[in-house]
Write a protein that holds these residues in place. Structure first.
Motif, PDB file in Angstrom:
ATOM      1  N   SER A 297       0.815  -1.208   0.000  1.00  0.00           N
ATOM      2  CA  SER A 297       0.000   0.000   0.000  1.00  0.00           C
ATOM      3  C   SER A 297       0.848   1.257   0.000  1.00  0.00           C
ATOM      4  O   SER A 297       2.039   1.241   0.289  1.00  0.00           O
ATOM      5  CB  SER A 297      -1.019   0.003   1.143  1.00  0.00           C
ATOM      6  OG  SER A 297      -0.491  -0.565   2.297  1.00  0.00           O
TER       7      SER A 297
ATOM      8  N   ALA B 269       1.610   4.974   1.411  1.00  0.00           N
ATOM      9  CA  ALA B 269       1.458   5.737   2.643  1.00  0.00           C
ATOM     10  C   ALA B 269       1.672   7.209   2.357  1.00  0.00           C
ATOM     11  O   ALA B 269       2.585   7.579   1.609  1.00  0.00           O
ATOM     12  CB  ALA B 269       2.469   5.257   3.687  1.00  0.00           C
TER      13      ALA B 269
ATOM     14  N   GLN C 163      -0.148   7.998   9.910  1.00  0.00           N
ATOM     15  CA  GLN C 163      -1.201   7.017  10.178  1.00  0.00           C
ATOM     16  C   GLN C 163      -1.275   5.949   9.092  1.00  0.00           C
ATOM     17  O   GLN C 163      -1.327   4.745   9.382  1.00  0.00           O
ATOM     18  CB  GLN C 163      -2.536   7.755  10.292  1.00  0.00           C
ATOM     19  CG  GLN C 163      -3.608   6.938  10.961  1.00  0.00           C
ATOM     20  CD  GLN C 163      -4.981   7.603  10.811  1.00  0.00           C
ATOM     21  OE1 GLN C 163      -5.100   8.751  10.336  1.00  0.00           O
ATOM     22  NE2 GLN C 163      -6.018   6.895  11.217  1.00  0.00           N
ATOM     23  N   SER C 164      -1.257   6.385   7.834  1.00  0.00           N
ATOM     24  CA  SER C 164      -1.340   5.388   6.758  1.00  0.00           C
ATOM     25  C   SER C 164      -0.047   4.578   6.654  1.00  0.00           C
ATOM     26  O   SER C 164      -0.060   3.419   6.242  1.00  0.00           O
ATOM     27  CB  SER C 164      -1.686   6.053   5.422  1.00  0.00           C
ATOM     28  OG  SER C 164      -0.797   7.098   5.107  1.00  0.00           O
TER      29      SER C 164
ATOM     30  N   ALA D 158      -0.003   0.639   6.745  1.00  0.00           N
ATOM     31  CA  ALA D 158       0.628  -0.062   5.613  1.00  0.00           C
ATOM     32  C   ALA D 158       1.662  -1.075   6.110  1.00  0.00           C
ATOM     33  O   ALA D 158       1.763  -2.190   5.582  1.00  0.00           O
ATOM     34  CB  ALA D 158       1.286   0.954   4.681  1.00  0.00           C
TER      35      ALA D 158
END
Ligand SMILES: Nc1ncnc2c1ncn2[C@@H]1O[C@H](COP(=O)(O)OP(=O)(O)O)[C@@H](O)[C@H]1O
Ligand SMILES: [Mg+2]
Length: 369
Positions: free
Chosen positions: A198, A200, A204-205, A209
């Motif tokens: 994924s 980022a 947070q992401s 990830a």
């Protein structure tokens, strides 16, 4: 008439790319010239059972798995290379000779050197890369190290073990943000088909990830996200490989070329063949593809994926796939078709290359007195 070449086509496998393999194998089986080859389909279930079907030649790969009435195993003994058959009650029914194996397997336990090791043990010629090239082709960290060592351009990256992440998330997050920044791409080091990958864009992401990637592998790689066109080249050969015309993948909807775009949505991505590149860039990417193939000591086939960074116009090597998608509409064979080698001829050549590599290796002295 000479005896037909007995080709074991192995498909399925203990891999997240099981379904992709079924589709690739179906195309390969349909295209193999039945007057030259006797096809022995061998299905590996998701749990790793090896199956053969008595009527397999006429069955679709997906049906083979369900209808198979026999279990088979590969002998690791080179004095008796071939297939051992078992009936349902596990009584051995003898051995069947194999001249060559085409492992149409993607991802783990197929593209990563494991089945290649088994076939080396059994001294059976097989299509594609050997043990080393297959396993480095699966490991995005070691692959990048070899590319870097060969002077090939790669994207900035960092990597760490899952256990290190679990030990100190804050520290590692800080390190990743410092060294790579945003956007970044987080990936399990050993996988394919975009599984567990994924993008980022913030702390947070990034954490999410990494947690996701950590479910799929003990090693995680984080790369700088590049805004780029995705260019691919097919390579074919052993010691003197050739490179196809380049093609371009244009993801249609998703943020990047994710699993969904690759296999679920029929219109998830558009293939542009040949890629619209000027002559010198076309030449450069084809030459670079051969260097990539040789950097991992590839043999048989490989699809080399590049980024063409929009802001700089620079080519960056993303990865090599040693058993790329192989349906008749996949990029690998389509590129060869555009370059003048049709699907069936491509399969013939790959099988010849398997024999060539086996002959070349057989010249090695294996005992010393
Ligand atoms: N560093 C990156 N920058 C931009 N996009 C990336 C990057 N790495 C991967 N991607 C996107 O994710 C897709 C899958 O990544 P890739 O490394 O090719 O993994 P896989 O082995 O699963 O194909 C790529 O085709 C591309 O669309
Ligand atoms: Mg890829």
């Amino acid at each position: 008439m000479p005896n037909k070449i007995r080709v074991g086509v192995v498909f399925g496998g203990r891999s997240g790319e099981h379904e992709v393999s079924l589709r690739s194998a179906e195309s390969v089986i349909n295209a193999l010239d039945k007057s030259r080859y006797e096809i022995i389909p061998i299905a590996i279930t998701r749990l790793g059972k090896w199956l053969a079907s008595s009527e397999a030649e006429n069955l679709l790969p997906s049906a083979v798995i369900e209808k198979a009435d026999r279990r088979v195993a590969i002998y690791g003994d080179p004095t008796e290379p071939g297939l051992a058959r078992f009936s349902v009650d596990d009584q051995s029914e003898g051995r069947e000779k194999l001249d060559v194996v085409f492992p149409v397997l993607h991802g783990t336990f197929g593209e990563d050197g494991t089945i290649q090791g088994l076939l080396e043990m059994a001294d059976i010629p097989y299509v594609g890369c050997g043990v080393l090239a297959s396993s480095v082709g699966m490991d995005k960290v070691f692959m990048k190290r070899l590319f870097h060592e060969a002077g090939l351009p790669i994207v900035e990256y960092t990597h760490f073990l899952r256990t290190a992440w679990e030990n100190d998330r804050d520290d590692l997050e800080h390190h990743v943000i410092e060294s790579i920044g945003f956007p970044s791409f987080v990936k399990p080091a050993n996988l394919g088909s975009s599984v567990g990958i994924s993008k980022a864009v913030d702390s947070q992401s990034l954490r999410a990830a990494i947690e996701l990637a950590a479910r799929f592998d003990r090693k995680i790689i984080v790369e700088r996200g590049v805004d780029a066109r995705e260019i691919e080249v097919s390579v074919l050969g052993n010691d003197h490989p050739i490179a196809s015309l380049p093609g371009e993948i244009v993801p249609q909807s998703a943020d990047f070329y994710d699993y969904q775009a690759k296999y679920i949505n029929d219109d998830g991505a558009r293939l542009v063949i040949p890629a619209e590149l000027d002559e010198s860039l076309t030449r450069e990417v084809r030459e670079m593809a051969l260097r990539v193939f040789q950097a991992i000591d590839g043999s048989g086939l490989g699809r080399i994926d590049f980024f063409l960074e929009r802001s700089t116009g620079r080519l960056i090597v993303n990865e090599i796939n040693t058993m790329p998608g192989f349906t008749s509409i996949s990029m690998y064979p389509k590129l060869w078709e555009a370059t003048g080698i049709g699907y069936s001829e491509l399969i013939d050549r790959l099988i010849e290359l398997a024999f060539e590599r086996h002959r070349e290796k057989s010249r090695n002295v294996t005992s010393y007195q």
